[in-house]
Design an enzyme around this catalytic site. Structure first.
Site, PDB file in Angstrom:
ATOM      1  N   ASP A  95      20.434  49.715  78.642  1.00  0.00           N
ATOM      2  CA  ASP A  95      19.457  50.080  79.669  1.00  0.00           C
ATOM      3  C   ASP A  95      19.306  48.954  80.683  1.00  0.00           C
ATOM      4  O   ASP A  95      19.732  47.828  80.450  1.00  0.00           O
ATOM      5  CB  ASP A  95      18.102  50.392  79.031  1.00  0.00           C
ATOM      6  CG  ASP A  95      17.443  49.171  78.411  1.00  0.00           C
ATOM      7  OD1 ASP A  95      18.170  48.283  77.920  1.00  0.00           O
ATOM      8  OD2 ASP A  95      16.213  49.095  78.419  1.00  0.00           O
ATOM      9  N   GLU A  96      18.728  49.274  81.779  1.00  0.00           N
ATOM     10  CA  GLU A  96      18.316  48.295  82.784  1.00  0.00           C
ATOM     11  C   GLU A  96      19.414  47.275  83.095  1.00  0.00           C
ATOM     12  O   GLU A  96      19.231  46.070  82.972  1.00  0.00           O
ATOM     13  CB  GLU A  96      17.027  47.586  82.328  1.00  0.00           C
ATOM     14  CG  GLU A  96      15.892  48.564  82.123  1.00  0.00           C
ATOM     15  CD  GLU A  96      14.626  47.932  81.568  1.00  0.00           C
ATOM     16  OE1 GLU A  96      13.549  48.477  81.869  1.00  0.00           O
ATOM     17  OE2 GLU A  96      14.708  46.915  80.853  1.00  0.00           O
TER      18      GLU A  96
END
Length: 179
Positions: free
Chosen positions: A148-149
């Site tokens: 993620d991210e």
């Protein structure tokens, strides 16, 4: 001792999985023998007041936690973040980033643009080496890799990432991350 208390709580509530988040922008928390700077540099951050915070779990401590959990019927799944949330590792080994520039271990929270460089073959070697050492410690058939991210701004601007994207016939940087 705190992790062992959490395992006791998991067992009490009849939960059978501990997802153990061991790496992040703010610190690398697992001993990796092949890359000692992960523990010398990436495991510690300088706080706003100038103090140093950090530390890491030795392999023996991890084995103790895993065995403690096993006895209580709990599977420990390690998480080694990639390609994002890797600023601590990049602080120890700048060549893992697209810029190669020295950065500090993050001391605040958020999403950072320093991620593992998908265009550098050395990143894949590093990750394979790290994951091999992690697999030796955890009997779980699973390793969580985050995912993620992971801002793609460095990849969009770096010629080696763009070359890999073209060479592998990938549509965009999201497919490059999957690669």
């Amino acid at each position: 001792e705190v992790v062992l208390k959490y395992i006791d709580l998991l067992a009490f509530f009849k939960m059978n999985t501990l997802h153990w988040h061991l790496t992040e922008d703010q610190g690398w928390r697992i001993e990796i023998e092949k890359y000692p700077l992960l523990n010398k540099v990436a495991s510690y951050r300088k706080e706003e007041d100038g103090s140093v915070y950090g530390g890491y779990y030795t392999k023996d401590e991890i084995r103790r936690v895993v065995e403690y959990a096993r006895i209580r019927g709990i599977e420990v799944i390690p998480e080694i973040e990639l390609p994002g949330h890797s600023q601590a590792a990049v602080a120890a080994y700048p060549h893992l980033s697209c810029t190669g520039q020295q950065v500090e271990v993050a001391n605040d929270w958020g999403v950072f643009k320093e991620i593992y460089c998908a265009g550098n073959d050395s990143v894949f070697t590093f990750l394979e080496d790290v994951l091999t050492e992690v697999m030796e410690l955890f009997p779980s058939q699973k390793i969580h890799i985050g995912g993620d991210e992971a801002p793609k701004t460095r990849w969009e601007a770096y010629s080696k990432c763009q070359k890999r994207k073209t060479d592998e016939n990938l549509a965009d940087e999201h497919e490059l991350q999957s690669y």
